[in-house]
Scaffold this motif. Structure first.
Motif, PDB file in Angstrom:
ATOM      1  N   GLY A  55       0.927  -1.111   0.113  1.00 52.46           N
ATOM      2  CA  GLY A  55       0.009   0.057   0.064  1.00 52.46           C
ATOM      3  C   GLY A  55       1.075   1.238  -0.049  1.00 52.46           C
ATOM      4  N   TRP A  68      -8.569   2.959  -7.872  1.00 51.71           N
ATOM      5  CA  TRP A  68      -7.811   1.973  -6.919  1.00 51.71           C
ATOM      6  C   TRP A  68      -8.731   0.784  -7.112  1.00 51.71           C
ATOM      7  CZ3 TRP A  68      -3.508   2.443  -4.388  1.00 51.71           C
ATOM      8  CH2 TRP A  68      -3.027   3.748  -4.107  1.00 51.71           C
ATOM      9  N   ASP A  77      -8.901  -2.957  -4.560  1.00 51.29           N
ATOM     10  CA  ASP A  77      -8.385  -3.503  -3.279  1.00 51.29           C
ATOM     11  C   ASP A  77      -8.335  -5.140  -3.898  1.00 51.29           C
ATOM     12  OD1 ASP A  77      -8.257  -5.000  -0.980  1.00 51.29           O
ATOM     13  OD2 ASP A  77      -9.793  -4.039  -0.057  1.00 51.29           O
ATOM     14  N   SER A  90      -7.671  -7.739  -2.083  1.00 51.98           N
ATOM     15  CA  SER A  90      -8.375  -8.781  -1.058  1.00 51.98           C
ATOM     16  C   SER A  90     -10.041  -8.818  -1.162  1.00 51.98           C
ATOM     17  CB  SER A  90      -8.194  -8.220   0.346  1.00 51.98           C
ATOM     18  OG  SER A  90      -6.655  -8.015   0.666  1.00 51.98           O
ATOM     19  N   THR A  91     -10.623  -7.671  -1.714  1.00 51.95           N
ATOM     20  CA  THR A  91     -12.035  -7.837  -1.733  1.00 51.95           C
ATOM     21  C   THR A  91     -12.686  -7.432  -3.168  1.00 51.95           C
ATOM     22  OG1 THR A  91     -12.158  -5.043  -1.480  1.00 51.95           O
ATOM     23  CG2 THR A  91     -12.174  -6.856   0.515  1.00 51.95           C
ATOM     24  N   SER A 151      -3.113   4.982   0.119  1.00 53.03           N
ATOM     25  CA  SER A 151      -4.074   3.962   0.049  1.00 53.03           C
ATOM     26  C   SER A 151      -4.602   3.930   1.574  1.00 53.03           C
ATOM     27  CB  SER A 151      -3.426   2.709  -0.153  1.00 53.03           C
ATOM     28  OG  SER A 151      -2.339   2.164   0.834  1.00 53.03           O
ATOM     29  N   ASN A 188      -2.306  -2.725   3.580  1.00 54.51           N
ATOM     30  CA  ASN A 188      -2.250  -4.048   2.797  1.00 54.51           C
ATOM     31  C   ASN A 188      -1.829  -3.740   1.282  1.00 54.51           C
ATOM     32  OD1 ASN A 188      -3.223  -5.522   4.900  1.00 54.51           O
ATOM     33  ND2 ASN A 188      -5.308  -5.042   4.610  1.00 54.51           N
ATOM     34  N   TRP A 248      -2.284  -3.072  -2.628  1.00 52.32           N
ATOM     35  CA  TRP A 248      -3.225  -2.359  -3.142  1.00 52.32           C
ATOM     36  C   TRP A 248      -2.843  -2.412  -4.766  1.00 52.32           C
ATOM     37  CZ3 TRP A 248      -8.217  -0.225  -2.358  1.00 52.32           C
ATOM     38  CH2 TRP A 248      -8.578  -0.028  -1.018  1.00 52.32           C
TER      39      TRP A 248
END
Length: 564
Positions: free
Chosen positions: A511, A527, A529, A531-532, A551, A555, A557
């Motif tokens: 990040g 941006w 993510d 993870s999601t 960010s 985590n 990005w």
């Protein structure tokens, strides 16, 4: 008196039991055997041909079946053949094709052809058994059903793949389901394929032959519903890992028919199956370069070649049981024997054991387990460039989720998040990957809802591949095949794929902020993510140097800039 029952001679005791004297029974049995032997040398009493359909879609296949009457060949996999040719109506293209025996007793042979374009086709097919020859001809129509054909290396952007037929680019997102065909129940195989398809997996690494021990530190055991002691050939003792007693001159057609069904199901979902011919661990193989080995490879090609969704892999850990010269010769032969020239590779332990310069070798399938994958895959690109022959670079074995126990040392026990981040390292170097899902949910061991990389089965607690699906979502949201690694355009520690002046895709492993050197222009920014899969729009970007906002956490990005 009838002396034949279901194509089988009555035994001496059976003949005596119906009242014949022993001497008469012996003479009758001998005469019958001589009669059958002479008939077998001449050929079958009758061969009838049938065609699967009058019309198919391009990249589906038409199948011509030969029903062979008694007496059958002594060994139909050796003593009889079905072959022929298929050609376009204008005769501009002709494909020689070889069929295969699809029954234990030789009563059924099939030949398959995959038409590559819409149009009318005709064919000639010949069944041959000793001196007997039976032939048939026919026609069929192929329609343009917008079905994807085989994957090919993109001639314009040769680091990447395209689907023949549609011309769409193929983003290679693989997983290993090595002994998928060890499941006894088709429903488990098909439901496993369906689950992986929904997770955006579009490539499965599956072995045709190969057996191994169970000392992987996994709660996976053989049992009545699944085994890793698969039997492409008839076996005297299939459950003996090292001494199954395979009859390499015949094939277990039930096993191969199960494979047919799985390939068709995957094909209908545009999922490529990497067909691994064999593996090292079981140490049970036909002799290298022998008739038995060539018969096996030919049977696989003749049976599976008409499926559009396959690639060939010469073997897992190949350099442990075959040498470089075998690899080069066999790869070349596969391309010669396969009428459709499906992509092919090999998977050795040592990456120097790659036949990178040869025409048959279409993409790398390296095995490298470090957690410095970005620099490693960049080095693979540089090595390929030096050879003057650009092909896609893939790492198909770099980790298996929760696979190794603590005593494995530096490899450790990689988590889903570690492997997800490692996959980002690979794709941001312009490469592709095949991962391995956890087997910790067990097979024939409680809770018996998993199997992961060993057999493809999983349950809802297994979430690693959801993270990989977000990689697919991000990379396929732009024309990734046009980009090249350009880490020099971002500050150190971040990765960049770019088509300078048009596309800048950036990965931030931890990040923070990123500074990007741009060509002058106006860009839309987002941006992402990892993870999601969540996206956050950014204000319009202008200028030749731009620094992103911070960010929202530290985590990993991703960031995408595309020219307005």
């Amino acid at each position: 008196m009838k002396i034949r029952r279901q194509s089988k001679l009555l035994s001496l005791s059976e003949l005596i039991s119906v009242g014949l004297p022993q001497r008469v029974a012996l003479l009758l049995l001998l005469a019958s055997a001589v009669f059958l032997s002479s008939c077998a040398k001449i050929g079958p009493l009758n061969v009838s041909f049938s065609q699967s359909a009058a019309a198919v879609r391009a990249y589906d296949f038409v199948e011509v079946t030969a029903a062979v009457s008694w007496p059958h060949a002594g060994n139909p996999f050796v003593d009889a053949t079905l072959s022929g040719w298929f050609e376009s109506e204008d005769r501009s293209q002709r494909w020689p094709v070889v069929g295969f025996c699809d029954s234990k007793d030789g009563s059924v042979f099939r030949i398959r052809f995959m038409p590559p374009t819409a149009g009318n086709y005709r064919y000639f097919v010949q069944y041959r058994q000793n001196r007997a020859i039976k032939t048939t001809t026919g026609t069929f129509h192929a329609s343009d059903g917008h079905r994807s054909g085989p994957i090919r290396v993109d001639t314009k952007y040769p680091w990447h793949f395209v689907w023949e037929g549609t011309g769409e680019h193929y983003f290679f997102n693989g997983t290993t389901a090595y002994w998928l065909m060890g499941w006894k129940d088709d429903n488990v195989i098909l439901s496993s394929i369906e689950r992986l398809h929904k997770l955006k997996v579009n490539r499965l690494r599956v072995t045709i032959a190969g057996r191994t021990n169970l000392f992987y530190g996994e709660p996976v055991m053989t049992g009545p519903n699944w085994t890793l002691f698969i039997t492409p050939w008839p076996a005297q003792n299939a459950e003996d890992i090292f001494h199954p007693g395979f009859d390499y001159r015949r094939f277990d057609v039930d096993y191969w028919q199960k494979f047919d069904r799985a390939l068709q199901y995957a094909r209908d979902r545009d999922m490529i199956v990497s067909l691994v011919l064999d593996m090292n661990d079981g140490r049970v193989h036909p002799d290298a370069g022998s008739e038995d080995e060539y018969r096996f490879i030919h049977y696989a090609i003749d049976r599976f070649g008409a499926f559009s969704n396959i690639t060939w892999d010469l073997g897992d850990d190949l350099d442990r049981y075959r040498n470089w010269w075998w690899t080069h010769r066999t790869g070349t032969l596969i391309k010669k024997w396969d009428p459709y020239h499906h992509l092919a590779t090999s998977h050795p332990i040592r990456n120097v054991f790659q036949d990178r310069k040869s025409d048959w070798f279409d993409f790398t399938s390296v095995q490298e387990w470090s957690r410095a994958q970005h620099s490693f895959m960049l080095s693979q690109r540089r090595e390929q460039e030096k050879l003057g022959r650009i092909i896609p670079q893939t790492n198909e074995e770099y980790g298996y989720e929760d696979h190794y126990p603590v005593w494995a040392g530096p490899l450790g026990s990689d988590s889903a998040d570690t492997l997800r981040r490692t996959a980002w390292d690979i794709v941001m170097a312009g490469g592709y990957q095949t991962t391995g899902e956890t087997a910790r949910r067990g097979t024939n061991v409680w809770p018996d809802t998993g199997g992961g990389w060993m057999n493809g089965r999983g349950d809802d607690t297994m979430t690693m591949l959801q993270g990989y699906a977000h990689i697919v979502e991000f990379l396929t949201s732009f024309e990734w095949w046009r980009t090249e690694p350009h880490d020099e355009l971002v500050n150190q520690g971040n990765y960049c794929l770019a088509e300078p002046g048009k596309i800048y895709a950036v990965y931030l492993p931890h990040g923070g902020r990123v500074t990007i050197h741009l060509q002058a222009g106006q860009y839309n920014g987002t941006w992402f993510d990892p993870s999601t899969g969540k996206r956050i729009a950014l204000p319009s970007v202008q200028g030749t140097t731009w620094t992103s906002p911070e960010s929202s956490d530290h985590n990993d990005w991703s960031l995408l800039l595309q020219r307005s």
